[in-house]
Design an enzyme around this catalytic site. Structure first.
Site, short mmCIF file in Angstrom:
data_model
loop_
_atom_site.label_atom_id
_atom_site.label_comp_id
_atom_site.label_asym_id
_atom_site.label_seq_id
_atom_site.Cartn_x
_atom_site.Cartn_y
_atom_site.Cartn_z
N HIS A 97 -7.09 -2.11 1.23
CA HIS A 97 -5.92 -1.75 0.43
C HIS A 97 -5.53 -2.95 -0.43
O HIS A 97 -5.41 -4.06 0.07
CB HIS A 97 -4.74 -1.36 1.33
CG HIS A 97 -3.50 -1.04 0.56
ND1 HIS A 97 -3.27 0.21 0.02
CD2 HIS A 97 -2.44 -1.80 0.19
CE1 HIS A 97 -2.12 0.20 -0.63
NE2 HIS A 97 -1.60 -1.02 -0.54
N ASP A 176 7.05 8.88 4.21
CA ASP A 176 6.91 7.87 3.15
C ASP A 176 7.08 8.50 1.77
O ASP A 176 7.68 7.91 0.88
CB ASP A 176 5.57 7.15 3.24
CG ASP A 176 5.47 6.11 2.13
OD1 ASP A 176 6.31 5.20 2.11
OD2 ASP A 176 4.60 6.23 1.26
N ARG A 183 13.36 5.19 -2.82
CA ARG A 183 13.38 3.73 -3.08
C ARG A 183 13.16 3.45 -4.55
O ARG A 183 13.80 2.57 -5.14
CB ARG A 183 12.29 3.04 -2.24
CG ARG A 183 12.67 2.94 -0.76
CD ARG A 183 11.47 2.51 0.07
NE ARG A 183 10.97 1.23 -0.32
CZ ARG A 183 9.67 0.86 -0.24
NH1 ARG A 183 8.76 1.71 0.21
NH2 ARG A 183 9.29 -0.33 -0.60
N SER A 198 5.85 1.33 4.50
CA SER A 198 5.36 2.34 3.56
C SER A 198 3.83 2.29 3.46
O SER A 198 3.14 3.31 3.60
CB SER A 198 6.00 2.07 2.19
OG SER A 198 5.38 2.80 1.18
N LYS A 202 0.77 5.00 6.00
CA LYS A 202 -0.30 5.85 5.44
C LYS A 202 -1.66 5.40 5.96
O LYS A 202 -2.52 6.21 6.27
CB LYS A 202 -0.26 5.76 3.91
CG LYS A 202 0.97 6.41 3.31
CD LYS A 202 1.10 6.15 1.83
CE LYS A 202 1.66 4.78 1.53
NZ LYS A 202 2.33 4.60 0.26
N1 URA Z 1 2.77 0.59 -2.19
C1 URA Z 1 3.24 1.48 -1.29
O1 URA Z 1 2.56 2.41 -0.90
N2 URA Z 1 4.50 1.29 -0.84
C2 URA Z 1 5.30 0.28 -1.23
O2 URA Z 1 6.42 0.18 -0.76
C3 URA Z 1 4.78 -0.65 -2.16
C4 URA Z 1 3.51 -0.47 -2.64
#
Ligand code: URA
Length: 466
Positions: A97, A176, A183, A198, A202
């Site tokens: 990621h 999320d 957010r 967040s 995932k």
């Molecule tokens: N990417 C995400 O999936 N969540 C965040 O809060 C910031 C970047």
């Protein structure tokens, strides 16, 4: 003043009320895991209204979340939907990621490289927003490529090809989806605990055995302060490791675009040329970072004793064409037309093209990568608002990088825009974003520090002063 904590019953089974949880966080209290679980469940099933969730997010943003609260929120958000269970694949699963950047296209290299070395790669990616590009938008430049697969199809593509790259589904971590949208609208994105929960909710819902985090630093990174970046990286490593996923974070340079292309199709074309074993001018950093990240993935996937040995395996898979074969098989399995890669230049049909010549002679000393990302977006390659379409053929190809010496009048960049009238703004941004100098800039390492679990725990301990 009476604090909510003082009046809240100490009986753990007492019924919970969102108003009490908001007031407790507002007053600087530390929430119990069951209170955090109540918030995550209420976000995903809609039982807590958006105004209360927004108030709680602002209280959490202002007062911060402790390590335990961050962990509880990550797990509760992970558990808010289905879990992808990769057990049937019979292989260890590892994903990578990135915190996002300009020209950041390593996914198209690391997923096939790791898969070619025997690791299963279930990769769930995002779209372009703001100045950064999105893996899904790039993949959708391939006619027919499907980024929305059910979890069953996802598993079957991984079983067949070793890797699959898809978009976020409604099934994984729905809390999320709700909280992130709020957010975005309430100015509560930039908080380490909320970002950590967040991203990891995932990733952990995808049932990963290993995770490699590529956390960007420099002028194109979301977090500009090195201290904030290091803290977030260490927090994510410790949170993910304690949830049972082997995790490492590499802090990598985003002080200039990665590789030579920034856009959609032109980024894919650059990666396929590298997968074909070509060595391209201004793509060496992309090749090198991809091999380093893939080396870690292969190591965490149990196929190499060390990341360095993983690097060598990845390099062999690049050179013998096995990673290219995985990539093509994956695109085909997701209904993409692989014939467009027969002649990538012939497929590229931008609405307008302009070569920008160097407007000064000297060394390229600084590149404001965030500004360059906006320039790419303004060509039509990115979007201003979620849901807008992007132009697969728009973007910028760079003919020089930081540290290169250029002569005035040499080609510096080629811009591809949706239409001729979209060229002026990105050209103006490009010219503002570059600083030339008579002296060569100091080299910046591609990879700064690496946080393994041990290093991350040490860092967090020192940061908390204990
Ligand atoms: N990417 C995400 O999936 N969540 C965040 O809060 C910031 C970047």
């Amino acid at each position: 003043m009476t604090k909510t904590e003082d009046i809240q019953p100490a009986i753990s089974a007492a019924p919970l009320h969102m108003i009490d949880i908001i007031r407790k966080k507002r007053d600087g209290g530390t929430l119990e895991p069951r209170e955090i679980a109540f918030v995550a469940a209420g976000a995903s099933d809609g039982s807590i209204p958006a105004d209360q969730l927004a108030a709680w997010l602002m209280a959490a943003w202002l007062n911060g979340l402790s390590l335990d609260e961050t962990r509880a929120l990550t797990l509760a958000m992970r558990d808010s939907g289905e879990m992808f269970s990769p057990a049937g694949l019979g292989k260890r699963t590892v994903d990578k990621h990135s915190s996002g950047g300009v020209g950041d296209k390593t996914s198209f290299l690391v997923a096939p490289l790791a898969a070619a070395c025997g690791v299963a790669v279930p990769m769930i990616s995002g779209r372009a927003l703001g100045h950064t590009g999105g893996t899904l938008d790039k993949l959708e430049a391939i006619p027919g490529y499907r980024t929305a697969l059910s979890l069953e199809e996802f598993e079957s593509v991984i079983a067949k090809c070793g890797a699959s790259i898809i978009g976020q589904t409604d099934q994984l971590a729905p809390a999320d989806r709700k909280l992130y949208a709020l957010r975005d609208r309430t100015g509560t994105v930039e908080n380490p605990g909320l970002i950590c929960a967040s991203i990891l909710s995932k990733k952990l819902a995808a049932g990963l055995n290993g995770l490699v985090l590529d956390v960007k630093t420099g002028s194109g990174a979301f977090l500009r302060e090195m201290e904030d970046t290091e803290f977030l990286a260490a927090l994510m490593v410790v949170t993910s490791e304690t949830a049972g996923t082997r995790t490492v974070a590499l802090l990598t340079d985003m002080g200039q675009p990665l590789g030579r292309a920034a856009g959609n199709w032109i980024e894919l074309a650059e990666c396929v040329e590298l997968l074909r074993g070509q060595r391209l001018a201004w793509s060496e950093d992309l090749r090198e970072l991809s091999l380093i990240l893939a080396g870690w993935m292969i190591h965490l996937g149990g196929k190499a004793e060390s990341p360095d040995k993983g690097y060598l395996l990845a390099e062999a898979a690049l050179e013998d064409g096995s990673a290219l074969a995985v990539f093509m098989k994956m695109v085909d399995a997701q209904s993409g037309d692989i014939s467009v890669f027969d002649d990538p230049a012939a497929f590229h049909k931008p609405g307008a093209t302009q070569v920008v010549e160097a407007w000064e002679s000297g060394f390229v000393a600084e590149m404001d990568t965030t500004a360059l990302g906006w320039a790419v977006q303004r060509t039509g390659a990115g979007r201003e608002k979620a849901g807008e379409p992007v132009d697969p053929h728009a973007g910028i190809l760079f003919h020089a990088r930081r540290g290169a010496h250029v002569e005035r009048g040499e080609p510096f960049a080629t811009l591809y825009a949706t239409a001729p009238e979209l060229l002026a703004e990105p050209i103006a941004i490009l010219k503002q974003a570059i600083r030339f100098s008579n002296t060569a800039p100091n080299p910046v390492p591609l990879v700064g520090c690496v946080f393994t679990r041990e290093a991350a725990e040490k860092y967090l301990k020192a940061a908390s002063g204990s």
